[in-house]
Design a protein around this motif. Structure first.
Motif, PDB file in Angstrom:
ATOM      1  N   LEU A  81       0.830  -1.202   0.000  1.00 13.49           N
ATOM      2  CA  LEU A  81       0.000   0.000   0.000  1.00 13.49           C
ATOM      3  C   LEU A  81       0.865   1.253   0.000  1.00 13.49           C
ATOM      4  O   LEU A  81       0.568   2.228  -0.698  1.00 13.49           O
ATOM      5  N   GLY A  82       1.940   1.235   0.766  1.00 15.09           N
ATOM      6  CA  GLY A  82       2.858   2.369   0.800  1.00 15.09           C
ATOM      7  C   GLY A  82       3.555   2.584  -0.530  1.00 15.09           C
ATOM      8  O   GLY A  82       3.873   3.717  -0.901  1.00 15.09           O
ATOM      9  N   GLY A  83       3.802   1.494  -1.264  1.00 18.88           N
ATOM     10  CA  GLY A  83       4.356   1.619  -2.595  1.00 18.88           C
ATOM     11  C   GLY A  83       3.394   2.310  -3.539  1.00 18.88           C
ATOM     12  O   GLY A  83       3.778   3.148  -4.359  1.00 18.88           O
ATOM     13  N   ARG A  84       2.105   1.972  -3.414  1.00 16.59           N
ATOM     14  CA  ARG A  84       1.100   2.622  -4.254  1.00 16.59           C
ATOM     15  C   ARG A  84       0.974   4.105  -3.909  1.00 16.59           C
ATOM     16  O   ARG A  84       0.689   4.931  -4.779  1.00 16.59           O
ATOM     17  N   ILE A 101      11.203   3.954  -5.170  1.00 12.35           N
ATOM     18  CA  ILE A 101      11.414   2.536  -4.890  1.00 12.35           C
ATOM     19  C   ILE A 101      10.068   1.939  -4.512  1.00 12.35           C
ATOM     20  O   ILE A 101       9.469   2.327  -3.493  1.00 12.35           O
ATOM     21  N   ALA A 102       9.574   1.018  -5.328  1.00 14.52           N
ATOM     22  CA  ALA A 102       8.284   0.365  -5.101  1.00 14.52           C
ATOM     23  C   ALA A 102       8.534  -1.081  -4.705  1.00 14.52           C
ATOM     24  O   ALA A 102       9.020  -1.879  -5.508  1.00 14.52           O
ATOM     25  N   ILE A 103       8.232  -1.431  -3.475  1.00 21.91           N
ATOM     26  CA  ILE A 103       8.506  -2.758  -2.916  1.00 21.91           C
ATOM     27  C   ILE A 103       7.196  -3.546  -2.844  1.00 21.91           C
ATOM     28  O   ILE A 103       6.224  -3.083  -2.235  1.00 21.91           O
ATOM     29  N   GLN A 203      13.021   4.575 -11.487  1.00 18.49           N
ATOM     30  CA  GLN A 203      12.236   3.747 -10.572  1.00 18.49           C
ATOM     31  C   GLN A 203      12.923   2.412 -10.361  1.00 18.49           C
ATOM     32  O   GLN A 203      13.424   1.811 -11.315  1.00 18.49           O
ATOM     33  N   VAL A 204      12.895   1.922  -9.120  1.00 16.12           N
ATOM     34  CA  VAL A 204      13.350   0.571  -8.810  1.00 16.12           C
ATOM     35  C   VAL A 204      12.170  -0.199  -8.232  1.00 16.12           C
ATOM     36  O   VAL A 204      11.581   0.209  -7.226  1.00 16.12           O
ATOM     37  N   TRP A 205      11.828  -1.292  -8.886  1.00 13.34           N
ATOM     38  CA  TRP A 205      10.765  -2.182  -8.430  1.00 13.34           C
ATOM     39  C   TRP A 205      11.424  -3.402  -7.808  1.00 13.34           C
ATOM     40  O   TRP A 205      12.258  -4.062  -8.443  1.00 13.34           O
ATOM     41  N   TRP A 240       9.672  -9.354   1.926  1.00 13.17           N
ATOM     42  CA  TRP A 240      11.116  -9.588   1.963  1.00 13.17           C
ATOM     43  C   TRP A 240      11.901  -8.590   2.818  1.00 13.17           C
ATOM     44  O   TRP A 240      12.923  -8.983   3.408  1.00 13.17           O
ATOM     45  N   PRO A 241      11.509  -7.301   2.940  1.00 15.38           N
ATOM     46  CA  PRO A 241      12.348  -6.416   3.761  1.00 15.38           C
ATOM     47  C   PRO A 241      12.468  -6.859   5.212  1.00 15.38           C
ATOM     48  O   PRO A 241      13.434  -6.506   5.896  1.00 15.38           O
TER      49      PRO A 241
END
Length: 265
Positions: A81-84, A101-103, A203-205, A240-241
């Motif tokens: 949700l935070g990525g969105r 950075i979208a995790i 961007q890094v996905w 994963w984080p």
């Protein structure tokens, strides 16, 4: 490092996911206080819409309440949700940010049929979070298919509120969960894939290798896009984080940040 400074620095807006708390990311200020010669200022936060706010409303309000700093390179980082949240902020004001950075993030559902189904699905969950015993609904949430290859990491147990907590806090959390599920549902979001592919923003996905659905989304989205990079984290799932050690997770995120600050390096 938190606070303000007078010299140039990097500001990272780190957004937690659904059920998250700002301290989900508390290991990052400890492990990444600088990037190269630049101090890093971490702003750890949750996505908490006001009653009735949709994604655009929330994004406009956030940008107004968090004015840009002229002596800072700003980066958006978010999980799920935070990525969105990061996607919407980047699309609303792309010239402001150095990168994203979208995790474990979904860029959006493609069809209206899918979105309608998701709105119904999230409304059911909203009612459960409002009405069911807290431990019961958390356990049910954790059994969803997206988490099947990602057992709840031990250091996320506090995030899920499994410890004793005053009921006044619990009620506030229930209401926030319901607002997030109803107002910020994937069903209430258009697909952002094409807009993100056209966005002049690096961007890094990042996805866990065992998170097959989100890895497929990230791979398709970033394929042959020079401003987009996909990092698949071995032997991990959707969370994963927190499945990795703090040190290993921070190293993955540091690598992504370094590329955003110097993509040609």
């Amino acid at each position: 490092m938190m606070g303000s400074c007078t010299s140039h620095h990097v500001t990272i807006h780190a957004f937690s996911g659904f059920l998250g708390r700002p301290d989900d990311w508390s290991f990052l200020p400890r492990t990444i206080p600088t990037l190269g010669d630049l101090p890093v200022f971490w702003k750890l936060q949750i996505v908490d819409p006001l009653e009735g706010e949709n994604w655009n409303d929330w994004s406009v309000r956030w940008l107004c309440e968090n004015p840009r700093s002229m002596d800072s390179s700003e980066i958006l980082l978010g999980y799920s949700l935070g990525g969105r949240a990061g996607l919407h902020l980047a699309l609303n004001e792309p010239s402001r940010f150095q990168g994203l950075i979208a995790i474990s993030t979904n860029p959006g559902l493609e069809s209206e049929e899918e979105r309608a189904d998701r709105r119904k699905h999230d409304e059911q969950w909203a009612l459960r979070f409002l009405q069911e015993p807290w431990a019961q609904v958390l356990s049910a949430w954790d059994r969803q298919p997206v988490f099947q290859n990602s057992a709840l990491p031990e250091r996320l147990s506090a995030r899920y509120g499994q410890e004793a907590s005053p009921e006044i806090f619990r009620q506030s959390e229930r209401l926030r969960c319901a607002r997030q599920l109803r107002q910020l549902s994937l069903g209430a979001q258009q697909s952002l894939s094409r807009a993100l592919q056209q966005l002049a923003l690096n961007q890094v996905w990042m996805t866990g290798a065992h998170d097959l659905r989100y890895s497929s989304l990230a791979e398709t989205l970033t394929h042959q896009r020079h401003q987009m990079r996909w990092s698949r984290i071995p032997n991990t799932g959707h969370r994963w984080p927190w499945e990795l050690s703090e040190k290993d997770s921070a190293e993955q995120i540091r690598s992504a940040l370094s590329w955003l600050l110097n993509p040609s390096g």
